[in-house]
Design an enzyme around this catalytic site. Structure first.
Site, PDB file in Angstrom:
ATOM      1  N   VAL A  15       0.041  33.220 -31.661  1.00 52.79           N
ATOM      2  CA  VAL A  15       0.716  33.797 -30.489  1.00 52.79           C
ATOM      3  C   VAL A  15       2.235  33.666 -30.616  1.00 52.79           C
ATOM      4  O   VAL A  15       2.976  34.621 -30.340  1.00 52.79           O
ATOM      5  CB  VAL A  15       0.218  33.128 -29.185  1.00 52.79           C
ATOM      6  CG1 VAL A  15       0.816  33.834 -27.972  1.00 52.79           C
ATOM      7  CG2 VAL A  15      -1.305  33.160 -29.111  1.00 52.79           C
ATOM      8  N   LYS A 107      -4.613  27.809 -21.328  1.00 52.02           N
ATOM      9  CA  LYS A 107      -5.605  27.739 -20.232  1.00 52.02           C
ATOM     10  C   LYS A 107      -6.200  26.348 -20.066  1.00 52.02           C
ATOM     11  O   LYS A 107      -6.537  25.938 -18.958  1.00 52.02           O
ATOM     12  CB  LYS A 107      -6.715  28.775 -20.421  1.00 52.02           C
ATOM     13  CG  LYS A 107      -7.371  28.801 -21.790  1.00 52.02           C
ATOM     14  CD  LYS A 107      -6.718  29.811 -22.674  1.00 52.02           C
ATOM     15  CE  LYS A 107      -7.093  29.620 -24.118  1.00 52.02           C
ATOM     16  NZ  LYS A 107      -7.144  30.827 -24.879  1.00 52.02           N
ATOM     17  N   GLY A 189      -7.542  35.697 -35.684  1.00 53.49           N
ATOM     18  CA  GLY A 189      -6.679  34.870 -34.828  1.00 53.49           C
ATOM     19  C   GLY A 189      -7.272  34.621 -33.455  1.00 53.49           C
ATOM     20  O   GLY A 189      -6.563  34.268 -32.519  1.00 53.49           O
ATOM     21  N   LYS A 207     -10.716  29.703 -18.148  1.00 57.12           N
ATOM     22  CA  LYS A 207     -10.120  30.951 -17.640  1.00 57.12           C
ATOM     23  C   LYS A 207     -10.717  31.319 -16.283  1.00 57.12           C
ATOM     24  O   LYS A 207     -10.003  31.731 -15.361  1.00 57.12           O
ATOM     25  CB  LYS A 207     -10.360  32.078 -18.646  1.00 57.12           C
ATOM     26  CG  LYS A 207      -9.645  31.852 -19.966  1.00 57.12           C
ATOM     27  CD  LYS A 207     -10.168  32.801 -21.038  1.00 57.12           C
ATOM     28  CE  LYS A 207      -9.466  32.554 -22.364  1.00 57.12           C
ATOM     29  NZ  LYS A 207     -10.110  33.218 -23.499  1.00 57.12           N
TER      30      LYS A 207
HETATM   31  P1  NDP Z   1      -2.270  28.259 -33.344  1.00 59.85           P
HETATM   32  O1  NDP Z   1      -3.148  27.119 -33.706  1.00 59.85           O
HETATM   33  O2  NDP Z   1      -2.277  29.472 -34.191  1.00 59.85           O
HETATM   34  O3  NDP Z   1      -0.750  27.755 -33.267  1.00 59.85           O
HETATM   35  C1  NDP Z   1      -0.396  26.571 -32.627  1.00 59.85           C
HETATM   36  C2  NDP Z   1       1.065  26.286 -32.948  1.00 59.85           C
HETATM   37  O4  NDP Z   1       1.476  25.125 -32.243  1.00 59.85           O
HETATM   38  C3  NDP Z   1       1.337  26.032 -34.427  1.00 59.85           C
HETATM   39  O5  NDP Z   1       2.510  26.655 -34.820  1.00 59.85           O
HETATM   40  C4  NDP Z   1       1.493  24.511 -34.518  1.00 59.85           C
HETATM   41  O6  NDP Z   1       2.384  24.100 -35.534  1.00 59.85           O
HETATM   42  C5  NDP Z   1       2.091  24.217 -33.158  1.00 59.85           C
HETATM   43  N1  NDP Z   1       1.768  22.874 -32.713  1.00 59.85           N
HETATM   44  C6  NDP Z   1       0.562  22.332 -32.524  1.00 59.85           C
HETATM   45  N2  NDP Z   1       0.680  21.061 -32.136  1.00 59.85           N
HETATM   46  C7  NDP Z   1       2.015  20.796 -32.092  1.00 59.85           C
HETATM   47  C8  NDP Z   1       2.771  19.657 -31.797  1.00 59.85           C
HETATM   48  N3  NDP Z   1       2.173  18.504 -31.487  1.00 59.85           N
HETATM   49  N4  NDP Z   1       4.116  19.743 -31.850  1.00 59.85           N
HETATM   50  C9  NDP Z   1       4.725  20.896 -32.188  1.00 59.85           C
HETATM   51  N5  NDP Z   1       4.039  22.023 -32.492  1.00 59.85           N
HETATM   52  C10 NDP Z   1       2.708  21.959 -32.450  1.00 59.85           C
HETATM   53  O7  NDP Z   1      -2.591  28.598 -31.824  1.00 59.85           O
HETATM   54  P2  NDP Z   1      -2.529  30.002 -31.101  1.00 59.85           P
HETATM   55  O8  NDP Z   1      -1.235  30.644 -31.364  1.00 59.85           O
HETATM   56  O9  NDP Z   1      -3.774  30.739 -31.368  1.00 59.85           O
HETATM   57  O10 NDP Z   1      -2.620  29.549 -29.573  1.00 59.85           O
HETATM   58  C11 NDP Z   1      -1.522  29.002 -28.895  1.00 59.85           C
HETATM   59  C12 NDP Z   1      -1.873  28.881 -27.426  1.00 59.85           C
HETATM   60  O11 NDP Z   1      -2.212  30.166 -26.915  1.00 59.85           O
HETATM   61  C13 NDP Z   1      -3.083  27.998 -27.108  1.00 59.85           C
HETATM   62  O12 NDP Z   1      -2.903  27.379 -25.867  1.00 59.85           O
HETATM   63  C14 NDP Z   1      -4.234  29.003 -27.017  1.00 59.85           C
HETATM   64  O13 NDP Z   1      -5.296  28.541 -26.230  1.00 59.85           O
HETATM   65  C15 NDP Z   1      -3.506  30.148 -26.348  1.00 59.85           C
HETATM   66  N6  NDP Z   1      -4.095  31.458 -26.528  1.00 59.85           N
HETATM   67  C16 NDP Z   1      -4.386  31.910 -27.784  1.00 59.85           C
HETATM   68  C17 NDP Z   1      -4.884  33.175 -27.959  1.00 59.85           C
HETATM   69  C18 NDP Z   1      -5.205  33.734 -29.306  1.00 59.85           C
HETATM   70  O14 NDP Z   1      -5.726  34.857 -29.363  1.00 59.85           O
HETATM   71  N7  NDP Z   1      -4.948  33.028 -30.379  1.00 59.85           N
HETATM   72  C19 NDP Z   1      -5.116  34.049 -26.807  1.00 59.85           C
HETATM   73  C20 NDP Z   1      -4.754  33.482 -25.533  1.00 59.85           C
HETATM   74  C21 NDP Z   1      -4.267  32.223 -25.415  1.00 59.85           C
HETATM   75  P3  NDP Z   1       2.074  24.349 -37.102  1.00 59.85           P
HETATM   76  O15 NDP Z   1       2.015  25.831 -37.271  1.00 59.85           O
HETATM   77  O16 NDP Z   1       3.237  23.763 -37.807  1.00 59.85           O
HETATM   78  O17 NDP Z   1       0.779  23.677 -37.363  1.00 59.85           O
HETATM   79  N1  HSE Z   2     -10.089  31.688 -28.237  1.00 64.29           N
HETATM   80  C1  HSE Z   2      -9.831  32.616 -27.209  1.00 64.29           C
HETATM   81  C2  HSE Z   2     -10.822  33.749 -27.262  1.00 64.29           C
HETATM   82  C3  HSE Z   2      -8.423  33.161 -27.348  1.00 64.29           C
HETATM   83  O1  HSE Z   2     -11.523  33.876 -28.262  1.00 64.29           O
HETATM   84  O2  HSE Z   2     -10.919  34.501 -26.297  1.00 64.29           O
HETATM   85  C4  HSE Z   2      -8.029  33.984 -26.157  1.00 64.29           C
HETATM   86  O3  HSE Z   2      -7.870  33.191 -25.031  1.00 64.29           O
END
Ligand code: NDP
Ligand code: HSE
Length: 428
Positions: A15, A107, A189, A207
């Site tokens: 994201v 969430k 993703g 959610k």
């Molecule tokens: P990812 O696992 O792809 O990315 C998480 C990011 O957070 C990474 O860049 C990671 O760093 C960083 N991170 C994790 N822990 C720490 C920490 N302790 N300190 C600093 N940075 C940290 O997650 P997503 O992008 O998929 O999801 C992000 C959020 O969005 C979550 O809350 C998820 O539930 C929500 N979400 C995701 C969706 C999706 O389709 N993926 C849809 C809707 C909501 P590094 O890269 O260096 O490991």
């Molecule tokens: N893991 C979640 C899903 C990301 O599959 O719907 C979106 O919130």
């Protein structure tokens, strides 16, 4: 032109990178629509060295997300790390306490700490926005808090986890095993850092609890969601449900009843030719019912880089425009403690049993069901190699409590091998 709106982004995964790309690629649109430049001051993630496929050289790097949240050159803290507690919560609290706006997709954090965070946001006059936290790219939070704000909402339901819908539909359409489909969802993703949150129904439950709070003006009550994941759904269930004219979805439903608020997230059969039955892949659907508007159906990509970044940027645009709204659509102090209702709404059920193929076995099952007042609507027995016959039963509508009692009675007959699978069929 007024001053730029400066973002600090913590989390550069699926994201976070999507948000970086949108800020870079759509800067003209953002400026035209908000009257301000939207810029990024600083970013943070765990690993500074990781190649993320985007140029980070123009941004300050902060190892500590809390320090990022407190920076003077950050107006909006964008939390995209995930996790209900830990750095995500600490940094969100730090930003709100400093009077900075927060946009988050988290969430899990909102489902468990939404009330406290909303109170903190309001105390500090700091916006807290989370469109991306529910159903990815679908603007359902906005629909409830703004467009439908004049309605008394009676029911919110839908498919709110892209991973589960992807797995359930792709296994069926491609005839692929669970493990292969799971890896496809990862590549797209869709998965949470801990994928058991997806397949266990917990992510979708988070959610639903958030939408339910907005819809009914109650404090978020995740513990009040009756939860069941898709782990026990087999390819046989998927095929046999189809045979009976249904498809299996991880369906959430929150409804206002005279006894209180009912919230459930569980695998449910929906008619194959209904809009929910037609929902493929990572697509989500949110259905909202209000006293004046009737039914509103919102459908779109529920996960993935672009759709989720789109929802984050919608919130950023609102903040850039100076729009102010309490996080849950009404002041946090006015959100009521939710009264939980037991699931009493009657619905038809799908039962899959493994029945000893011997005289009188089926009659014993029918009698046990009948003793609890449960009537059989349709039934099918399939070919089988061994001594246990796969039997499917669709019941007429009955109360979930009656069915639970009947299944205990069925087990006591001794003619059923293993635990029967019982799934609800969606009520209209
Ligand atoms: P990812 O696992 O792809 O990315 C998480 C990011 O957070 C990474 O860049 C990671 O760093 C960083 N991170 C994790 N822990 C720490 C920490 N302790 N300190 C600093 N940075 C940290 O997650 P997503 O992008 O998929 O999801 C992000 C959020 O969005 C979550 O809350 C998820 O539930 C929500 N979400 C995701 C969706 C999706 O389709 N993926 C849809 C809707 C909501 P590094 O890269 O260096 O490991
Ligand atoms: N893991 C979640 C899903 C990301 O599959 O719907 C979106 O919130």
């Amino acid at each position: 032109m007024t001053t730029p709106l400066r973002l600090g982004i913590a989390g550069l995964g699926t994201v976070g990178v999507g948000v970086l790309r949108m800020v870079r690629d759509n800067s003209d649109i953002l400026r035209a629509r908000t009257g301000r430049d939207v810029t990024i001051s600083a970013v943070s993630a765990r690993s500074r060295d990781k190649d993320r496929g985007v140029d980070l050289s123009g941004f300050v790097w902060e190892d500590d997300p809390v320090a990022l949240a407190r920076r003077d050159d950050v107006d909006v803290f964008v939390e995209l790390m995930g996790g209900s507690d830990g750095p995500a919560k600490a940094a969100t609290e730090a930003a709100l306490a400093a009077g900075k706006a927060v946009v988050t997709a988290n969430k899990a954090m909102l489902a468990l700490h939404g009330q406290a965070l909303a109170e903190l946001a309001e105390e500090n006059d700091a916006p807290l926005r989370f469109e991306a936290a529910v159903a990815g790219g679908i603007p359902c939070v906005k629909a409830l808090t703004e467009g439908l704000a004049g309605n008394r909402i009676t029911r919110v339901s839908g498919v709110m986890n892209g991973t589960c819908n992807y797995i359930l539909t792709r296994m069926e359409s491609a005839g692929l095993p669970y493990a292969d489909v799971f890896e496809e969802a990862r590549a797209l993703g869709y998965l949470e850092a801990d994928p058991s949150l997806d397949v266990g129904g917990i992510d979708a439950g988070h959610k639903l609890a958030i939408l339910s709070a907005i819809a009914f003006g109650t404090r978020v009550d995740f513990d009040g969601v009756q939860l069941q994941g898709i782990e026990r759904v087999t390819i046989d269930d998927i095929r046999r449900a189809r045979d009976m004219g249904y498809r299996i979805k991880l369906l959430g439903e929150a409804r206002r009843t005279p006894g209180g608020i009912e919230q459930s997230m569980r695998p449910t059969l929906v008619p194959e030719d209904s809009p929910l039955g037609q929902l493929e892949g990572g697509t989500n659907m949110v259905v909202i019912e209000g006293d004046a508007v009737g039914q509103v159906v919102l459908r779109g990509a529920g996960a993935g880089e672009g759709p989720t970044a789109s929802a984050v940027m919608g919130d950023v645009c609102d903040i850039a425009r100076g729009m102010a709204l309490p996080p849950f659509g009404q002041p946090a102090a006015t959100l009521q403690a939710p009264v939980r209702a037991n699931a009493t709404t009657e619905c038809a059920h799908y039962l899959r049993l493994s029945l000893r193929d011997e005289p009188g076995a089926l009659a014993q099952v029918a009698t046990a069901l009948g003793r609890s007042g449960i009537s059989i609507d349709r039934m099918r027995q399939y070919d089988h190699p061994g001594t246990d016959a796969p039997v499917l039963i669709v019941t007429h509508p009955c109360a979930p409590g009656d069915l639970a009692r009947a299944l205990d009675d069925v087990a006591a007959t001794g003619v059923v091998a293993g635990d029967p699978v019982a799934l609800q069929i969606q009520t209209p």
